[in-house]
Design an enzyme around this catalytic site. Structure first.
Site, PDB file in Angstrom:
ATOM      1  N   TYR A 278       7.279   0.593  -3.502  1.00 35.32           N
ATOM      2  CA  TYR A 278       8.135   0.857  -2.333  1.00 35.32           C
ATOM      3  C   TYR A 278       9.610   0.892  -2.748  1.00 35.32           C
ATOM      4  O   TYR A 278      10.376   1.734  -2.265  1.00 35.32           O
ATOM      5  CB  TYR A 278       7.932  -0.208  -1.250  1.00 35.32           C
ATOM      6  CG  TYR A 278       6.621  -0.071  -0.517  1.00 35.32           C
ATOM      7  CD1 TYR A 278       6.471   0.890   0.474  1.00 35.32           C
ATOM      8  CD2 TYR A 278       5.544  -0.887  -0.813  1.00 35.32           C
ATOM      9  CE1 TYR A 278       5.260   1.028   1.151  1.00 35.32           C
ATOM     10  CE2 TYR A 278       4.337  -0.752  -0.150  1.00 35.32           C
ATOM     11  CZ  TYR A 278       4.199   0.207   0.828  1.00 35.32           C
ATOM     12  OH  TYR A 278       3.000   0.349   1.482  1.00 35.32           O
TER      13      TYR A 278
ATOM     14  N   LYS B  74      -1.128   5.131  -1.382  1.00 40.73           N
ATOM     15  CA  LYS B  74      -0.333   4.823  -2.562  1.00 40.73           C
ATOM     16  C   LYS B  74      -0.945   3.616  -3.264  1.00 40.73           C
ATOM     17  O   LYS B  74      -1.604   2.839  -2.588  1.00 40.73           O
ATOM     18  CB  LYS B  74       1.139   4.572  -2.221  1.00 40.73           C
ATOM     19  CG  LYS B  74       1.420   3.601  -1.057  1.00 40.73           C
ATOM     20  CD  LYS B  74       0.843   2.233  -1.001  1.00 40.73           C
ATOM     21  CE  LYS B  74       1.142   1.210  -2.030  1.00 40.73           C
ATOM     22  NZ  LYS B  74       0.445  -0.094  -1.738  1.00 40.73           N
TER      23      LYS B  74
HETATM   24  P1  NAD Z   1      -9.560  -3.462   0.692  1.00 37.93           P
HETATM   25  O1  NAD Z   1     -10.217  -4.123  -0.460  1.00 37.93           O
HETATM   26  O2  NAD Z   1      -9.436  -4.227   1.966  1.00 37.93           O
HETATM   27  O3  NAD Z   1     -10.245  -2.066   1.022  1.00 37.93           O
HETATM   28  C1  NAD Z   1     -10.841  -1.268   0.022  1.00 37.93           C
HETATM   29  C2  NAD Z   1     -12.173  -0.755   0.515  1.00 37.93           C
HETATM   30  O4  NAD Z   1     -12.812  -0.080  -0.576  1.00 37.93           O
HETATM   31  C3  NAD Z   1     -13.139  -1.862   0.961  1.00 37.93           C
HETATM   32  O5  NAD Z   1     -13.774  -1.495   2.144  1.00 37.93           O
HETATM   33  C4  NAD Z   1     -14.155  -1.942  -0.170  1.00 37.93           C
HETATM   34  O6  NAD Z   1     -15.448  -2.326   0.268  1.00 37.93           O
HETATM   35  C5  NAD Z   1     -14.168  -0.505  -0.663  1.00 37.93           C
HETATM   36  N1  NAD Z   1     -14.654  -0.360  -2.040  1.00 37.93           N
HETATM   37  C6  NAD Z   1     -15.446   0.636  -2.445  1.00 37.93           C
HETATM   38  N2  NAD Z   1     -15.730   0.495  -3.750  1.00 37.93           N
HETATM   39  C7  NAD Z   1     -15.129  -0.616  -4.161  1.00 37.93           C
HETATM   40  C8  NAD Z   1     -15.077  -1.289  -5.419  1.00 37.93           C
HETATM   41  N3  NAD Z   1     -15.686  -0.819  -6.502  1.00 37.93           N
HETATM   42  N4  NAD Z   1     -14.353  -2.422  -5.495  1.00 37.93           N
HETATM   43  C9  NAD Z   1     -13.693  -2.910  -4.415  1.00 37.93           C
HETATM   44  N5  NAD Z   1     -13.709  -2.296  -3.189  1.00 37.93           N
HETATM   45  C10 NAD Z   1     -14.422  -1.167  -3.075  1.00 37.93           C
HETATM   46  O7  NAD Z   1      -8.094  -3.028   0.171  1.00 37.93           O
HETATM   47  P2  NAD Z   1      -6.872  -2.509   1.035  1.00 37.93           P
HETATM   48  O8  NAD Z   1      -5.823  -3.550   1.031  1.00 37.93           O
HETATM   49  O9  NAD Z   1      -7.343  -1.978   2.315  1.00 37.93           O
HETATM   50  O10 NAD Z   1      -6.315  -1.325   0.078  1.00 37.93           O
HETATM   51  C11 NAD Z   1      -6.956  -0.068  -0.017  1.00 37.93           C
HETATM   52  C12 NAD Z   1      -5.925   0.979  -0.448  1.00 37.93           C
HETATM   53  O11 NAD Z   1      -4.921   1.079   0.554  1.00 37.93           O
HETATM   54  C13 NAD Z   1      -5.190   0.693  -1.745  1.00 37.93           C
HETATM   55  O12 NAD Z   1      -4.949   1.877  -2.445  1.00 37.93           O
HETATM   56  C14 NAD Z   1      -3.864   0.105  -1.289  1.00 37.93           C
HETATM   57  O13 NAD Z   1      -2.804   0.310  -2.207  1.00 37.93           O
HETATM   58  C15 NAD Z   1      -3.637   0.856  -0.016  1.00 37.93           C
HETATM   59  N6  NAD Z   1      -2.819   0.103   0.956  1.00 37.93           N
HETATM   60  C16 NAD Z   1      -1.723   0.703   1.464  1.00 37.93           C
HETATM   61  C17 NAD Z   1      -0.948   0.025   2.358  1.00 37.93           C
HETATM   62  C18 NAD Z   1       0.253   0.706   2.967  1.00 37.93           C
HETATM   63  O14 NAD Z   1       1.014   0.042   3.651  1.00 37.93           O
HETATM   64  N7  NAD Z   1       0.403   2.008   2.793  1.00 37.93           N
HETATM   65  C19 NAD Z   1      -1.268  -1.280   2.745  1.00 37.93           C
HETATM   66  C20 NAD Z   1      -2.413  -1.864   2.211  1.00 37.93           C
HETATM   67  C21 NAD Z   1      -3.190  -1.157   1.311  1.00 37.93           C
END
Ligand code: NAD
Length: 350
Positions: free
Chosen positions: A198, A110
């Site tokens: 949420y 999401k």
């Molecule tokens: P994050 O930045 O830690 O992870 C994103 C990943 O994408 C990284 O490994 C990054 O290197 C990669 N990536 C690839 N291309 C990229 C670009 N152009 N710019 C930036 N990063 C790039 O973020 P996250 O917090 O892990 O979030 C990722 C997804 O998960 C989002 O959609 C977020 O909404 C979702 N999320 C959901 C929950 C939940 O509880 N369901 C919790 C956290 C995050």
């Protein structure tokens, strides 16, 4: 759903994890240890060395390591049944479509995507490929939330009248996972799309209805670089056809708070916290007093992952499907509009 079913490894579905960021590495990959129908068979990352390290940690074979450039080759890997997309929001549509075209089922984080048009593209691509599409609304698999839904349906608080839902945390661009969240192009919005979703989704889930009235207002601290492109705080009120009013707040500018309260004609259900990874709590209040409901802990991520595997294995539709994701994204756009932030033009002088 049979959350405790433990299939032998050979009968579990193989999952490819796309994006090895904070959430993937710290929550999702470890959750596979608690899964009974699912196992990790591939990882996809822009950083090959990191992908190889994570692959070794989780027993993923060398031929299950992909980069974004080689991603489409997953088509030729029969050990991958499902692709889990955990990338910045604006990349969800592209990788969902590519995964479906490679013949794989999709779990997508999401918010589903920044725009309704992208969501429809994702739904269409999965339908065309005859693959399942699930949006990762983990609260639907979190035991306290599930228990609250059960109590509500059995009439424990009478008729649901009001919902109060707050989601907030401090955005910290020193952390890599919060850097892209300050950029409208990658995030699609601010506190609302990331955590306010949420509250929005819970209001729809607990009422079982779609809102017909929306009011909203937003504020971002002038001069705060974090909120040049995305909103800091937003307040929105949803009115549902059955008469329920949901009063929701989302903010990136205050200390962590993730809770909701369902108020009924004969009592209330308090989830505080409601949507943390661990340690959620449910308190039930009636005229007789209030008491905490002790709910057996369960790994919400493992249940969510296994739900999609079960849907694939037994051919039924996920509880949290693409239409649910699309509807939330359309409502987010309507909330932004009600707050005076109009589609795609949210970078403006403050
Ligand atoms: P994050 O930045 O830690 O992870 C994103 C990943 O994408 C990284 O490994 C990054 O290197 C990669 N990536 C690839 N291309 C990229 C670009 N152009 N710019 C930036 N990063 C790039 O973020 P996250 O917090 O892990 O979030 C990722 C997804 O998960 C989002 O959609 C977020 O909404 C979702 N999320 C959901 C929950 C939940 O509880 N369901 C919790 C956290 C995050």
């Amino acid at each position: 759903m049979q959350p405790d079913l433990l299939l032998p490894p050979g009968e579990r579905l193989g999952w490819a994890i796309v994006g090895l960021g904070d959430f993937a590495c710290n929550q999702i990959l470890p959750a596979f240890a608690a899964c009974g129908r699912s196992k990790v068979t591939a990882v996809v990352s822009g950083d090959r060395a990191k992908a190889e390290r994570v692959a070794r940690q989780y027993g993923v074979p060398a031929h299950g390591v992909y980069t974004y450039e080689t991603f489409d080759q997953i088509r030729d890997n029969p050990e991958i049944d499902v692709v889990y997309i955990i990338l910045p929001n604006a990349m969800h549509a592209e990788y969902t479509v590519r995964a479906a075209q490679a013949g794989k089922h999709v779990m997508c984080e999401k918010p589903m995507a920044p725009t309704g048009a992208e969501c429809r593209r994702m739904i269409d691509a999965c339908a065309e490929a005859q693959r399942k599409l699930m949006i990762a609304y983990r609260a639907h698999f979190e035991p306290h939330n599930v228990e609250a839904q059960r109590l509500l349906r059995e009439g424990a608080i009478g008729e649901l009248k009001l919902i109060v839902a707050d989601h907030a945390r401090l955005l910290d661009p020193q952390q890599p996972q919060d850097r892209w969240r300050t950029q409208r192009e990658l995030a699609g919005g601010g506190a609302l799309v990331d955590i306010g979703i949420y509250s929005l989704n819970a209001a729809r889930w607990f009422t079982g209805e779609e809102p017909t009235g929306i009011q909203a207002t937003e504020f971002s601290t002038p001069g705060d670089e974090r909120f040049r492109e995305v909103e800091e705080s937003i307040s929105f009120v949803l009115r549902f056809p059955g008469g329920v009013i949901a009063n929701c707040l989302a903010s990136y500018g205050v200390e962590r708070c993730k809770r909701y309260r369902l108020l009924g004609s004969e009592g209330w259900l308090d989830l505080d916290p409601a949507t943390e990874y661990h340690g959620n709590r449910l308190v039930v209040g009636t005229a007789k007093g209030h008491e905490e409901r002790i709910v057996a802990a369960g790994n919400q991520f493992a249940r969510e992952i296994d739900h999609l595997s079960e849907c694939v294995q037994e051919n039924h539709e996920p509880q949290t499907d693409g239409l649910m994701g699309l509807r939330d994204v359309e409502l987010i756009q309507a909330i932004y509009q009600a707050a005076g932030i109009t589609g795609g033009e949210q970078t403006r002088e403050r």
